[in-house]
Design an enzyme around this catalytic site. Structure first.
Site, short mmCIF file in Angstrom:
data_model
loop_
_atom_site.label_atom_id
_atom_site.label_comp_id
_atom_site.label_asym_id
_atom_site.label_seq_id
_atom_site.Cartn_x
_atom_site.Cartn_y
_atom_site.Cartn_z
N GLU A 22 0.54 -5.10 9.99
CA GLU A 22 0.16 -6.35 10.64
C GLU A 22 0.60 -6.36 12.10
O GLU A 22 1.70 -5.95 12.42
CB GLU A 22 0.79 -7.55 9.90
N HIS A 76 -1.07 -13.43 13.94
CA HIS A 76 -0.81 -12.16 13.26
C HIS A 76 -2.09 -11.72 12.58
O HIS A 76 -3.04 -12.50 12.44
CB HIS A 76 0.38 -12.25 12.30
N HIS A 78 -4.33 -9.82 9.49
CA HIS A 78 -4.46 -9.48 8.08
C HIS A 78 -5.40 -8.28 8.01
O HIS A 78 -6.61 -8.47 7.98
CB HIS A 78 -5.02 -10.66 7.28
N ASP A 89 2.83 -16.96 4.30
CA ASP A 89 2.64 -17.52 5.64
C ASP A 89 2.91 -19.02 5.63
O ASP A 89 3.53 -19.56 6.55
CB ASP A 89 1.20 -17.30 6.13
ZN LIG Z 1 -0.31 -13.55 6.97
#
Ligand SMILES: [Zn+2]
Length: 136
Positions: A22, A76, A78, A89
């Site tokens: 990530e 961020h 995925h 999250d």
């Molecule tokens: Zn996430």
């Protein structure tokens, strides 16, 4: 929330470069407009999790402040899951005032979505991809 096309492109480029782990970072701007992004190192190096490097995080917050910018979001990626907050999250979202941007690369398809996460409740924040209207 307005996201400029060049920043969106940079976020996808970073996400693709970091994949399969990530990618992550901060977003800064004013008045509902994201004008800067600050890439950060995912010190976890995981495919389904990220943590900011604390030293980089501190330096970034300082740099943003010196430029007179406010941190208005975090992002961020995925790499292999949809562009919505995972249960983790949601659990780890600590700031109800910032937008959480998620960049998905699932099925080689670029998707970006934004969310506010308040006390475990996820509310989508529509993203407008556009130029800085102040210049016109
Ligand atoms: Zn996430």
């Amino acid at each position: 929330m307005i996201l400029q096309p060049d920043i969106m492109e940079s976020l996808f480029t970073q996400a693709e470069y970091e994949a399969p782990i990530e990618a992550c970072g901060y977003l800064a701007g004013t008045d509902g407009q994201i004008t800067r992004h600050f890439p950060l190192t995912n010190i976890d190096g995981k495919e389904d999790h990220f943590s900011f490097d604390p030293q980089e995080q501190f330096a970034t917050l300082k740099a943003a402040r010196q430029e007179g910018l406010s941190i208005i979001g975090m992002y961020h990626s995925h790499p292999a899951s949809p562009a919505r907050p995972s249960p983790e999250d949601v659990r780890l979202a600590y700031d109800p005032t910032i937008v959480y941007i998620i960049i998905s690369l699932m099925n080689d398809t670029r998707t970006v979505r934004g969310f506010y996460i308040r006390k475990g409740e996820v509310v989508e924040e529509p993203l407008t991809i556009g130029e800085n209207t102040n210049d016109q």
